[in-house]
Structures are given as structure tokens and as C-alpha cells.
Design a protein around this motif. Sequence first.
Motif, PDB file in Angstrom:
ATOM      1  N   MET A  33       0.854  -1.193   0.000  1.00 10.80           N
ATOM      2  CA  MET A  33       0.000   0.000   0.000  1.00 10.80           C
ATOM      3  C   MET A  33       0.886   1.238   0.000  1.00 10.80           C
ATOM      4  SD  MET A  33      -2.964  -0.904   2.828  1.00 10.80           S
ATOM      5  CE  MET A  33      -3.958   0.567   2.544  1.00 10.80           C
ATOM      6  N   SER A  34       0.431   2.286  -0.666  1.00 12.63           N
ATOM      7  CA  SER A  34       1.192   3.528  -0.661  1.00 12.63           C
ATOM      8  C   SER A  34       0.862   4.321   0.603  1.00 12.63           C
ATOM      9  CB  SER A  34       0.870   4.362  -1.896  1.00 12.63           C
ATOM     10  OG  SER A  34      -0.445   4.875  -1.811  1.00 12.63           O
ATOM     11  N   LEU A  35       1.728   5.251   0.945  1.00 19.82           N
ATOM     12  CA  LEU A  35       1.490   6.100   2.096  1.00 19.82           C
ATOM     13  C   LEU A  35       0.194   6.895   1.948  1.00 19.82           C
ATOM     14  CD1 LEU A  35       2.393   7.172   4.829  1.00 19.82           C
ATOM     15  CD2 LEU A  35       3.871   8.779   3.621  1.00 19.82           C
ATOM     16  N   PRO A  36      -0.097   7.481   0.773  1.00 19.92           N
ATOM     17  CA  PRO A  36      -1.380   8.175   0.635  1.00 19.92           C
ATOM     18  C   PRO A  36      -2.591   7.256   0.831  1.00 19.92           C
ATOM     19  CG  PRO A  36       0.105   8.882  -1.097  1.00 19.92           C
ATOM     20  CD  PRO A  36       0.767   7.728  -0.392  1.00 19.92           C
ATOM     21  N   GLU A  37      -2.504   6.000   0.391  1.00 16.58           N
ATOM     22  CA  GLU A  37      -3.610   5.057   0.601  1.00 16.58           C
ATOM     23  C   GLU A  37      -3.842   4.803   2.092  1.00 16.58           C
ATOM     24  OE1 GLU A  37      -3.544   2.127  -3.281  1.00 16.58           O
ATOM     25  OE2 GLU A  37      -1.996   1.823  -1.761  1.00 16.58           O
ATOM     26  N   VAL A  38      -2.763   4.649   2.840  1.00 16.03           N
ATOM     27  CA  VAL A  38      -2.875   4.407   4.278  1.00 16.03           C
ATOM     28  C   VAL A  38      -3.452   5.640   4.973  1.00 16.03           C
ATOM     29  CG1 VAL A  38      -1.555   4.013   6.394  1.00 16.03           C
ATOM     30  CG2 VAL A  38      -1.078   2.638   4.361  1.00 16.03           C
ATOM     31  N   VAL A  39      -2.979   6.817   4.606  1.00 16.06           N
ATOM     32  CA  VAL A  39      -3.486   8.053   5.216  1.00 16.06           C
ATOM     33  C   VAL A  39      -4.958   8.250   4.866  1.00 16.06           C
ATOM     34  CG1 VAL A  39      -3.271  10.574   5.220  1.00 16.06           C
ATOM     35  CG2 VAL A  39      -1.225   9.152   5.374  1.00 16.06           C
ATOM     36  N   HIS A  40      -5.327   7.923   3.644  1.00 18.80           N
ATOM     37  CA  HIS A  40      -6.733   8.038   3.246  1.00 18.80           C
ATOM     38  C   HIS A  40      -7.605   7.076   4.067  1.00 18.80           C
ATOM     39  CE1 HIS A  40     -10.195   8.839   0.742  1.00 18.80           C
ATOM     40  NE2 HIS A  40     -10.366   7.522   0.602  1.00 18.80           N
ATOM     41  N   ALA A  41      -7.112   5.877   4.311  1.00 12.55           N
ATOM     42  CA  ALA A  41      -7.891   4.865   5.033  1.00 12.55           C
ATOM     43  C   ALA A  41      -7.966   5.127   6.538  1.00 12.55           C
ATOM     44  CB  ALA A  41      -7.297   3.475   4.783  1.00 12.55           C
ATOM     45  N   PHE A  42      -6.876   5.637   7.124  1.00 11.62           N
ATOM     46  CA  PHE A  42      -6.806   5.729   8.585  1.00 11.62           C
ATOM     47  C   PHE A  42      -6.626   7.143   9.123  1.00 11.62           C
ATOM     48  CE2 PHE A  42      -4.975   1.536   7.437  1.00 11.62           C
ATOM     49  CZ  PHE A  42      -6.047   0.775   7.847  1.00 11.62           C
ATOM     50  N   GLY A  43      -6.478   8.117   8.242  1.00  9.26           N
ATOM     51  CA  GLY A  43      -6.272   9.490   8.701  1.00  9.26           C
ATOM     52  C   GLY A  43      -4.803   9.801   8.900  1.00  9.26           C
ATOM     53  N   GLN A  44      -4.556  10.984   9.430  1.00  6.02           N
ATOM     54  CA  GLN A  44      -3.183  11.424   9.669  1.00  6.02           C
ATOM     55  C   GLN A  44      -2.558  10.606  10.796  1.00  6.02           C
ATOM     56  OE1 GLN A  44      -2.001  13.036   7.163  1.00  6.02           O
ATOM     57  NE2 GLN A  44      -1.417  14.925   8.157  1.00  6.02           N
ATOM     58  N   PRO A  45      -1.314  10.190  10.639  1.00  7.01           N
ATOM     59  CA  PRO A  45      -0.635   9.498  11.739  1.00  7.01           C
ATOM     60  C   PRO A  45      -0.396  10.470  12.899  1.00  7.01           C
ATOM     61  CG  PRO A  45       0.870   9.851   9.905  1.00  7.01           C
ATOM     62  CD  PRO A  45      -0.476  10.317   9.457  1.00  7.01           C
ATOM     63  N   ASP A  46      -0.254   9.912  14.082  1.00 10.68           N
ATOM     64  CA  ASP A  46      -0.011  10.734  15.266  1.00 10.68           C
ATOM     65  C   ASP A  46       1.428  11.201  15.356  1.00 10.68           C
ATOM     66  OD1 ASP A  46      -2.625  10.602  16.930  1.00 10.68           O
ATOM     67  OD2 ASP A  46      -2.300   8.581  16.153  1.00 10.68           O
TER      68      ASP A  46
END
Length: 117
Positions: free
Chosen positions: A36-49
Motif C-alpha cells: 500500500m502507498s502512504l497516501p492510501e494508508v493516510v486516506h484509510a486511517f487518517g493522519q498518523p499521530d
Amino acid sequence: MLKRLGNVLMVLAVVGYVSQAPLWAAIDRSALKKGMSLPEVVHAFGQPDSMEWVNFKGQAILVVFFATEDKGILQGGPFGGDTVKREDGQTFLPLGFVTDQLTGWGKKFYLQLTSPE
């Protein structure tokens, strides 16, 4: 290297403005897939802490942390769990990216990256 870091930070900033972060306990581990790309992960779970760079055997790995509940057998005990615990007691799921591709996640993966050889 600095150009790639700039690109990653720009993606996080842009995606953060257009996506709404889910509840902290809503990290669905079954949705995580290697590659998965970083944008896909951010889209799915929001901004990392939070995030940090780890040098693992000469390879730069971006590790992003999402606040979440522990999902291990012993719920965060010394022998189980998939999260890392900070000094304040809050638990985070670490996800590792190499050149914008998810390569692994969880406590065991993070400890492999950060343990001295």
C-alpha cells in the motif's frame, strides 16, 4: 533523500487537509496490505499521530504511528500485542514504509527495525 522526504511530507499535509481522521480505536488491521502507498494508508486511517525515520541496515524506513488499542492476546502485555507503548501509557500501531510502499507493521516489525544487532 531530502527530495523524497519533502515529497512524503507534502503528501501527508495535502491528504490531511482533505481527509477526516477516524476514531483512534478504528484501525482495521485486516485492511493493511503490503505494498500500500502512504497516501492510501493516510486516506484509510487518517493522519498518523507521529513519525520517525529508522536506518535499518543502510535502508531508510519511514515509520508512522497511529494511536489505537492493542489487539494482542495479552492486550499489550510483555509477550503479546501488536502496538508499542509510550511512556505516557498510550499505545500506537507502527507502520513501516520504504520508498512510499508499506513493508510491515506491528510491534514485532518495529522492534526488528530498532533493535541493535
